[in-house]
Every structure is written in structure tokens, then in C-alpha cells.
Design an enzyme around this catalytic site. Structure first.
Site, PDB file in Angstrom:
ATOM      1  N   ASP A  73      -9.293  -2.040 -11.203  1.00 33.80           N
ATOM      2  CA  ASP A  73      -8.844  -0.614 -12.091  1.00 33.80           C
ATOM      3  C   ASP A  73      -7.622  -0.213 -11.204  1.00 33.80           C
ATOM      4  OD1 ASP A  73      -8.764   2.019 -13.142  1.00 33.80           O
ATOM      5  OD2 ASP A  73     -10.815   1.703 -13.725  1.00 33.80           O
ATOM      6  N   THR A  82     -14.323   2.856 -17.696  1.00 35.30           N
ATOM      7  CA  THR A  82     -14.076   1.569 -17.884  1.00 35.30           C
ATOM      8  C   THR A  82     -15.198   0.684 -17.865  1.00 35.30           C
ATOM      9  OG1 THR A  82     -12.226   1.808 -16.275  1.00 35.30           O
ATOM     10  CG2 THR A  82     -13.038  -0.488 -16.506  1.00 35.30           C
ATOM     11  N   SER A 110      -7.711   5.154 -18.191  1.00 34.04           N
ATOM     12  CA  SER A 110      -8.645   3.857 -18.227  1.00 34.04           C
ATOM     13  C   SER A 110      -9.499   3.607 -19.605  1.00 34.04           C
ATOM     14  CB  SER A 110      -9.645   3.881 -17.063  1.00 34.04           C
ATOM     15  OG  SER A 110      -8.809   3.640 -15.903  1.00 34.04           O
ATOM     16  N   HIS A 166      -5.414   7.284  -6.269  1.00 33.83           N
ATOM     17  CA  HIS A 166      -5.458   8.542  -6.624  1.00 33.83           C
ATOM     18  C   HIS A 166      -5.425   9.400  -5.508  1.00 33.83           C
ATOM     19  CE1 HIS A 166      -5.327   8.331 -10.914  1.00 33.83           C
ATOM     20  NE2 HIS A 166      -6.364   7.783 -11.097  1.00 33.83           N
ATOM     21  N   HIS A 175      -1.213   7.664 -12.661  1.00 30.59           N
ATOM     22  CA  HIS A 175      -1.335   6.203 -13.001  1.00 30.59           C
ATOM     23  C   HIS A 175       0.195   5.873 -13.200  1.00 30.59           C
ATOM     24  CE1 HIS A 175      -5.506   6.228 -15.088  1.00 30.59           C
ATOM     25  NE2 HIS A 175      -5.477   6.258 -13.642  1.00 30.59           N
ATOM     26  N   ASP A 228      -6.164  -2.533 -15.860  1.00 31.32           N
ATOM     27  CA  ASP A 228      -6.146  -1.793 -17.105  1.00 31.32           C
ATOM     28  C   ASP A 228      -5.035  -0.917 -16.760  1.00 31.32           C
ATOM     29  OD1 ASP A 228      -6.881  -0.353 -14.671  1.00 31.32           O
ATOM     30  OD2 ASP A 228      -8.490   0.623 -15.858  1.00 31.32           O
TER      31      ASP A 228
END
Length: 503
Positions: free
Chosen positions: A57, A170, A107, A319, A460, A355
């Protein structure tokens, strides 16, 4: 505009429509046409019996580069020449990651594309893009069947492993349907969802996914399962590492592992704590158990197994702007892939991808072998390594983020705090030097890299991600692929190509 913009249909359906309306063809259709052509011209090969699908991820290409260097340097090597386990796979591709409504994805939408063959809106889990987000009414008619749900119906053994909450976006996309990713537990459902009959994700796991044939689900998220809900689970519940390690592999009973109230601990933090090490299995340990259980269940059966493994905490560390933990988590995923490669047979297709990306960057002309987390350094005239200074006469690191908490000055006592919400800060460049002495250690595990823009959480990225594959069907992964095409290739690898009536 063609109905193809809804991102529905199999490769065969899209090919037919493209041939009928070449003049109206757009990027979406051209990509699907190319996918059909590559399958038609690829050499014949035995179909895969099993699939192990690894998802890092937020594992951007920069994360892979930094991760491989970090792994090598942890062994005392320069690092640049290293390979993560899956980077030696014979086949690779670039994957476009945008959602149907967002240039930079989330995600839920990206994993839905990977698991169903349909691009959808950000924030929605296995619900088509026609449905508004967070609206229950009418969502059922746009439900999309996931890879694991299809596999269960076809007689495959199935499992999902994550070190996030098992109800997080996810892993949820392997078994659930929800127009809102945040409806993880019963307490999260709004009145409108209750009124129109939507179920929370945890309830769907217990009441729908396991009865439909899910065999193994391992992760965190215990807080989203009430005692009353768990009492309905017809299987084995494990909540501690030792219970998992001693669980019998040769058992046909469905198994649910819930090893933390929320997300499981970062690998670095787990190894620093005897209590966490005792309570929570590692990602490789969970991968080993799930793989061996599915191998047992499918042994001698007409069908094999499909296993999905998520390395979730790469994303969470990014993050925070904390590259150290992100790279450790990337290495954990690599270790899990290496383990699966050792245990899997030649009839198994292994796929490793991400992803979406993050805003991590790697730049600045550092010396070969320079610590990947450290300051950019070059040799001076006397052969000594010296930090390279920016125009403001401050040193800087190789790794940084385009946005996040690292753009905000903190008191020196808080420079290494991974959770920064309570710390006083102001926008500006991080001061490295005080009286010619460094006041921050970028090699510290808790250090948050400098960021350009101040945001409450690093975001992201929009760029493509990598995919690596080996085994039967891996030859179809090459070039640049639409994210939802991955699902169609996985099905083709199992000699079960998608059909128009499925969509």
C-alpha cells in the site's frame, strides 16, 4: 460518449465495442484493445493453479528504490546494487492508478480496480462509479464481484492477510461491498445506511464472506467486531501470535486472526517491544500460515487457491512523513514475498504491486553508498565527506516529501516525534545547524523528512506504480497497463477469462 466510461465489461466486450466505433475510441478503449492484442500474441503456457497477490500500500517506485538501498545498507553494503526479492521477477509493468473521478487516487478505488476489473470512485469499495459515495440507497445494483468472491464460487481456497485493520479499505476490497470505505464497524453506519439496509464491513466479513467460502483472514481491527458479532463466527478465532504459530495447518475450519484493536504495530516498533513481539505476528509469519493453510485446503482438489497479502503500513508511515518506517515496512513485504516464493510451487503466479504512490522523492547528488536516510554528502578536496549545503547554507537529506508535517518547524526536543499533532510548529525550512552543530538526526527511526508544503498528513501521489510478476501468466504483465486490467490478466492466467455477462 460511450458507456465504456463506466469502466465495465471484460476485455472481449471492450474489444468488440472498439472495433465497432474506432472513430470514437478514447484512451480507455485503446488500452483495453492493446491488452487483448498482447494476450492473443503471447506464447501459450500452462495456466496457473494458484495466485499469490502482494499489495504494498503506497509503495511508490521511489519507495522501491530507497527500500532496496536501505535493505542493502542494513547488511553493510553500499545498497545501490541491491534487489528486493520481487525485483528479480522475470516480468514487470507500469500501472496507471487514477480513480474514475480523481487524478490522485485513494486505496478503496484503486484496490477495487485491482480486485474487480472496474475502475470506480475514490472512497468506494467494490461499488461501481455510477453510485455516489457514502449513499447506501441504490448501491446494491452496482455491486461488483471481487476476485476472492469469484474464486470462492469456483471452488478455490481463499485468504487475505494484512497488517492494517482487516476492515480497512484495501483488505475490505477482497470481500466486502460499501459505498463508503469508513463504514468499517456497526458504529460507523449513518442513519441513511441503516435505513436502506447497508451492512458495515466487519459484519459483511462475518455474515457473508466466511459463509461464502473465505478460509483465512488475518490482520488487526478487533475494535470493529462486537462480542455478539464474533459469536456468530463459525470458525477459529485467534488473537495472539502464539495462537497463530501453534494453530494446526491441517485443519479445514475457517480461521480469523485479529491481533490488534486497530492497525497492527509497525515492524520497527514491534521489534523494539517484547510485548508487541509476543502479541502480534509479523507479516511474513502471517503470510506463511495463510499460504500453508491454503495449500493444505487445496491439495488434491480440482482448484487451487488465491491469497491476497497487503503490506499496509508502508502507506501509513508515508502519511506521517516518516521514511524510516516506510522502508522497514517495504523490506517486510519483500521478506514475505521471498518466503512465499520458497513455499510456492511452479504452478503459482506471484504478483507484487502497489495501489498508488506517495510524494517521496530522492535527489541531491549524494555520494555512492551514502546512507539513504542521511544528509547528502560529497567528498571535499581533502577526501573527507562533507554535507552539501543548499542556497540557504543548510544541509539537506536525500529523501524528502512534496508535502506533509515535515515542512513545519518543531522545537528541537520534538524533532524526532512521529506523531506531531500536539507539537507547536510553524511553516518554514527545518534548521539543521545551531552553533555549527547538527540539531537533528535524519537517521533516527522517528525522524520525519523535510517536506515542501505544510499539510496535516502527507498525501498520495498520482504517478504510476510498478508491478512485478513470475509464474504462469506473468508474461502478460509488461508495458503500461490500466490498473483494472490487472484483474483481467489474473483471470486469464487461471484459464478463466472474464466474460461480458459478469459485468
Amino acid at each position: 460518449m460511450l458507456a465504456l466510461k463506466k469502466w465495465r465489461g471484460s476485455v472481449a466486450t471492450l474489444l468488440t465495442l472498439v472495433a465497432a466505433q474506432v472513430c470514437a475510441a478514447d484512451d480507455y478503449q485503446q488500452g483495453q484493445l492493446w491488452l487483448q492484442q498482447r494476450m492473443a500474441h503471447s506464447p501459450a503456457q500452462q495456466p496457473a493453479r494458484n495466485i499469490i497477490f502482494f499489495l504494498g500500500d503506497g509503495m511508490s517506485i521511489t519507495t522501491l528504490t530507497a527500500g532496496r538501498i536501505f535493505q542493502g545498507q542494513q547488511r553493510g553494503e553500499p545498497g545501490e546494487e541491491n534487489f528486493l526479492a520481487f525485483e528479480r521477477f522475470e516480468h514487470s509493468a507500469l500501472i496507471q492508478t487514477y480513480n474514475s473521478n480523481q487524478q490522485t487516487p485513494d486505496s478503496a478505488g484503486t484496490m477495487t480496480a485491482l480486485m474487480t476489473g472496474v475502475k470506480t470512485r475514490a472512497g468506494m469499495i467494490n461499488i461501481g462509479p455510477e453510485q455516489p459515495r457514502a449513499v447506501c440507497q441504490g448501491s446494491e445494483q452496482y455491486a461488483l464481484r471481487s476476485l476472492l468472491q469469484w474464486a470462492q464460487a469456483e471452488g478455490y481456497a481463499t485468504g487475505v492477510v494484512t497488517n492494517a485493520r482487516i476492515t480497512h479499505a484495501t483488505p475490505a476490497a477482497t470481500y466486502a461491498h460499501s459505498p463508503e470505505r469508513n463504514w468499517e464497524g456497526e458504529q460507523d453506519l449513518p442513519a441513511e445506511a441503516r435505513q436502506h439496509g447497508c451492512e458495515d464491513i466487519a459484519t459483511q466479513l462475518i455474515r457473508q464472506a466466511f459463509p461464502a467460502g473465505l478460509d483465512v483472514a488475518l490482520g488487526g481491527g478487533r475494535r470493529n467486531f462486537s462480542d455478539a458479532l464474533l459469536a456468530q463466527f463459525d470458525g477459529q478465532l485467534v488473537t495472539a501470535r502464539q495462537q497463530l504459530l501453534t494453530a494446526q495447518i491441517e485443519n479445514d475450519t475457517p480461521l480469523l486472526g485479529l491481533f490488534a484493536d486497530s492497525h497492527m504495530a509497525y515492524a520497527h516498533d514491534r521489534l523494539q517491544s517484547d510485548a508487541l513481539t509476543a502479541d502480534q505476528p509479523s507479516l511474513p509469519e502471517m503470510t506463511r500460515f495463510a499460504l500453508q493453510r491454503l495449500q493444505h485446503l487445496s491439495h488434491g482438489q480440482p482448484r487451487g487457491f488465491v491469497l491476497v497479502v497487503e503490506g499496509a503500513r508502508i502507506d501509513h508511515a508515508h502519511h506521517l512523513g516518516n521514511a524510516y518506517r516506510a522502508l522497514v515496512e517495504t523490506n517486510q513485504l519483500s521478506d514475505s514475498v521471498a518466503l512465499a516464493q520458497q513455499l510456492a510451487h511452479d504452478d503459482t503466479l506471484l504478483v507484487v504491486t502497489a495501489d498508488h504512490s506517495h510524494t517521496l522523492s530522492m535527489a541531491g547528488y549524494p555520494q555512492r553508498g551514502n546512507p539513504i536516510l542521511g544528509l547528502v554528502q560529497q567528498q571535499d578536496d581533502s577526501g573527507q565527506l562533507q554535507p552539501t549545503l543548499a542556497s540557504d547554507q543548510q544541509p539537506y537529506t536525500t529523501l524528502g516529501y512534496a508535502n506533509g508535517l515535515g515542512s513545519q518547524l518543531r522545537h528541537p526536543d520534538h524533532l524526532h516525534a512521529p506523531e506531531l499533532a500536539s507539537n507547536q510548529r510553524r511553516v518554514g525550512r527545518l534548521p539543521w545547524l545551531q552553533n555549527s552543530e547538527l540539531i537533528a538526526d535524519p537517521l533516527h527511526a522517528d525522524y520525519c523528512q523535510t517536506a515542501l508544503l505544510p499539510t496535516g498528513s502527507e498525501t498520495h501521489g498520482s504517478d504510476d506504480v510498478a508491478l512485478h510478476a513470475r509464474g504462469p501468466g506473468a508474461q502478460w504483465f509488461h508495458g503500461l497497463l490500466e490498473q483494472h486490467s490487472v484483474y483481467h490478466i489474473l483471470r486469464r492466467a487461471l484459464a478463466a477469462p472474464t466474460q461480458p455477462q459478469e459485468f
